[in-house]
Scaffold this active site. Structure first.
Site, PDB file in Angstrom:
ATOM      1  N   LYS A  23       0.834  -1.202   0.000  1.00 41.90           N
ATOM      2  CA  LYS A  23       0.000   0.000   0.000  1.00 41.90           C
ATOM      3  C   LYS A  23       0.866   1.248   0.000  1.00 41.90           C
ATOM      4  O   LYS A  23       0.617   2.188  -0.764  1.00 41.90           O
ATOM      5  CB  LYS A  23      -0.912   0.017   1.223  1.00 41.90           C
ATOM      6  CG  LYS A  23      -1.798   1.262   1.309  1.00 41.90           C
ATOM      7  CD  LYS A  23      -2.511   1.410   2.629  1.00 41.90           C
ATOM      8  CE  LYS A  23      -1.576   1.899   3.714  1.00 41.90           C
ATOM      9  NZ  LYS A  23      -2.284   2.290   4.954  1.00 41.90           N
ATOM     10  N   ARG A  28       2.529   5.898  -3.136  1.00 36.57           N
ATOM     11  CA  ARG A  28       3.639   6.791  -3.472  1.00 36.57           C
ATOM     12  C   ARG A  28       3.918   6.756  -4.974  1.00 36.57           C
ATOM     13  O   ARG A  28       4.183   7.786  -5.601  1.00 36.57           O
ATOM     14  CB  ARG A  28       4.895   6.409  -2.682  1.00 36.57           C
ATOM     15  CG  ARG A  28       4.874   6.886  -1.240  1.00 36.57           C
ATOM     16  CD  ARG A  28       5.951   6.209  -0.400  1.00 36.57           C
ATOM     17  NE  ARG A  28       6.032   6.762   0.951  1.00 36.57           N
ATOM     18  CZ  ARG A  28       5.173   6.513   1.933  1.00 36.57           C
ATOM     19  NH1 ARG A  28       4.152   5.690   1.718  1.00 36.57           N
ATOM     20  NH2 ARG A  28       5.324   7.068   3.120  1.00 36.57           N
ATOM     21  N   GLY A  96      -5.414   7.314   4.624  1.00 35.79           N
ATOM     22  CA  GLY A  96      -4.531   8.335   5.180  1.00 35.79           C
ATOM     23  C   GLY A  96      -3.531   8.858   4.175  1.00 35.79           C
ATOM     24  O   GLY A  96      -3.254  10.062   4.120  1.00 35.79           O
ATOM     25  N   ASP A 312       3.320  -0.537  12.414  1.00 43.44           N
ATOM     26  CA  ASP A 312       2.191  -1.239  11.793  1.00 43.44           C
ATOM     27  C   ASP A 312       2.117  -2.683  12.266  1.00 43.44           C
ATOM     28  O   ASP A 312       1.071  -3.326  12.134  1.00 43.44           O
ATOM     29  CB  ASP A 312       2.303  -1.201  10.260  1.00 43.44           C
ATOM     30  CG  ASP A 312       1.647   0.035   9.668  1.00 43.44           C
ATOM     31  OD1 ASP A 312       0.946   0.753  10.409  1.00 43.44           O
ATOM     32  OD2 ASP A 312       1.834   0.288   8.474  1.00 43.44           O
ATOM     33  N   ARG A 343      -4.838   2.290  18.455  1.00 43.71           N
ATOM     34  CA  ARG A 343      -4.336   0.919  18.478  1.00 43.71           C
ATOM     35  C   ARG A 343      -3.713   0.532  19.812  1.00 43.71           C
ATOM     36  O   ARG A 343      -3.655  -0.657  20.151  1.00 43.71           O
ATOM     37  CB  ARG A 343      -3.349   0.705  17.314  1.00 43.71           C
ATOM     38  CG  ARG A 343      -4.060   0.691  15.964  1.00 43.71           C
ATOM     39  CD  ARG A 343      -3.112   0.544  14.798  1.00 43.71           C
ATOM     40  NE  ARG A 343      -3.870   0.454  13.536  1.00 43.71           N
ATOM     41  CZ  ARG A 343      -3.314   0.554  12.332  1.00 43.71           C
ATOM     42  NH1 ARG A 343      -2.013   0.734  12.211  1.00 43.71           N
ATOM     43  NH2 ARG A 343      -4.073   0.459  11.254  1.00 43.71           N
TER      44      ARG A 343
END
Length: 425
Positions: A23, A28, A96, A312, A343
């Site tokens: 992702k 990018r 995001g 992550d 989180r």
């Protein structure tokens, strides 16, 4: 599918899977191809809610796109730093990267735009970036809550300026500025706690791959106005997605290979494999992909680990910690409180449901302490957060009765995740 009952694995077998494209790299690459001059063919592209949101934004802005989801390719006609439609309404949904990257792209290139989002994205921080843009002449009109989506953006363009941006809460602000700087020229100074973070490193590596030249002085990057041109680019498989299947190697005590993942990956989550190695797994970089071997592990200890640079995987690590034989401390993860969910709170709350004792330590940095207990099945709330769904599903492979609420929130990055799990059974 409103709920998913994970099937405990009875007949264990080695894992050999393929995961979608990254992702982080996909979005990018879409951004860099859009500011380039001429056609750029992207291969290995991730197709998920986030990347489709990004593609939809590019389409609304007038970019010519050739999309082939089956072949995992996108061809973008770059307009050499120009946006075809200088007035448009776009919706970044819950992405995001699209939210931050698109905002900077529109501000730097100029035009009149309305930026909308999902309810989830409206809760995520934007004020620091928007304030910096306003300091450089961009007009922002908030349509609901100040400092958040949705808003109107009116810009005559930004160029030949110096911008300092804090990387503590989100490195996406910095990445956006670094990528778009080549359109008009810009000096970008990175401050805060993560000026050399993993995602900044991905951005800088991709600037080099797209031929963008920059000068670096400590944490300041001087990027002159320049033409960006690249005919083709290959997206790496998603290391973040791969980590779930590598974690299964230690949880299920099997060997796991993820196709196309290699130890020289530029993605920061490759560090998670080093953690698994410390816990007793063996790593081998094969021609097919990295093999993580947990077959010979009877049990493994807890660990004290700073995950600020590959956060992550904090949720993945939390589930691995639940099955350890001693206490784990996950350190320096305050910045993950402002992601798709809080989180830090999720780790503490959902692990308690499974039977762990957890504690959040707020000072001097945000840490989570996890003490294994007698684990049992429960229903896991996912908070519309894809990583919660995918990480806690791993627990259900080991113990009976784990139910994942709203499992399809994983469409954000890995829409067939639960199909892949079914195949593993």
């Amino acid at each position: 599918m409103e709920k998913y009952t994970v099937k405990k694995v009875i007949n264990k077998k080695d894992i050999n899977v393929e995961v979608p494209g990254s992702k982080s790299i996909t979005n990018r690459a879409l951004m860099l191809a859009a500011i380039s001059n001429g056609k750029c063919k992207l291969s290995g592209v991730l197709f998920s809610d986030d990347s489709r949101a990004f593609l939809d934004c590019l389409d609304k802005l007038g970019f010519k796109l050739e999309i082939d989801e089956n072949a995992k390719t996108v061809v973008i006609q770059g307009e050499n730093g120009r946006i075809p439609n200088n007035e448009a309404t776009i919706n970044v949904r819950s992405a995001g990267t699209a939210a931050r990257f698109m905002t900077v792209l529109l501000a730097v290139c100029g035009g009149k735009y309305t930026l909308e989002s999902s309810e989830q994205m409206k809760k995520r921080p934007m004020s620091e970036l928007l304030n910096k843009l306003m300091e450089n002449g961009v007009e922002i009109e908030y349509l609901e809550k100040e400092g958040h989506f949705p808003f109107k953006l009116n810009s005559k363009g930004i160029g030949e300026t110096k911008i300092s941006i804090d990387t503590s809460k989100s490195s996406q602000y910095a990445s956006a500025l670094l990528m778009v700087a080549a359109v008009n020229g810009m000096e970008v100074n990175l401050t805060g706690s993560r000026p050399n973070g993993a995602y900044i490193k991905i951005t800088l590596r991709m600037l080099e791959q797209f031929g963008i030249k920059f000068e670096k002085n400590n944490n300041t990057y001087n990027i002159k106005k320049q033409e960006v041109k690249l005919d083709a680019y290959e997206v790496e498989p998603d290391m973040s997605a791969a980590c779930y299947f590598y974690a299964m190697a230690i949880l299920l005590k099997v060997k796991s290979v993820v196709k196309g993942i290699h130890l020289n990956s530029m993605q920061g989550d490759i560090k998670f494999l080093t953690v698994l190695e410390k816990l007793g797994c063996k790593l081998t970089d094969t021609s097919a992909g990295v093999e993580v071997d947990g077959a010979s592990i009877d049990s493994y200890p807890g660990i004290e680990i700073d995950m600020s640079d590959f956060s992550d995987q904090a949720l993945t690590m939390a589930v691995v910690a639940a099955f350890a034989n001693s206490k784990t401390i996950i350190k320096n993860i305050d910045h993950i409180r402002g992601q798709e969910s809080d989180r830090v709170a999720v780790i503490a709350t959902e692990l308690k449901k499974l039977g762990c004792k957890t504690e959040i330590i707020e000072e001097p940095e945000t840490d989570v302490v996890i003490e294994p207990g007698v684990l049992h099945g429960c229903e896991i709330d996912t908070y519309e957060d894809h990583r919660v769904a995918m990480s806690f599903a791993m627990a259900g492979l080991v113990i009976d009765g784990v139910i994942i609420d709203n499992p399809m929130c994983c469409r954000k990055t890995f829409e067939n995740y639960f199909d892949v799990l079914e195949n593993i059974y």
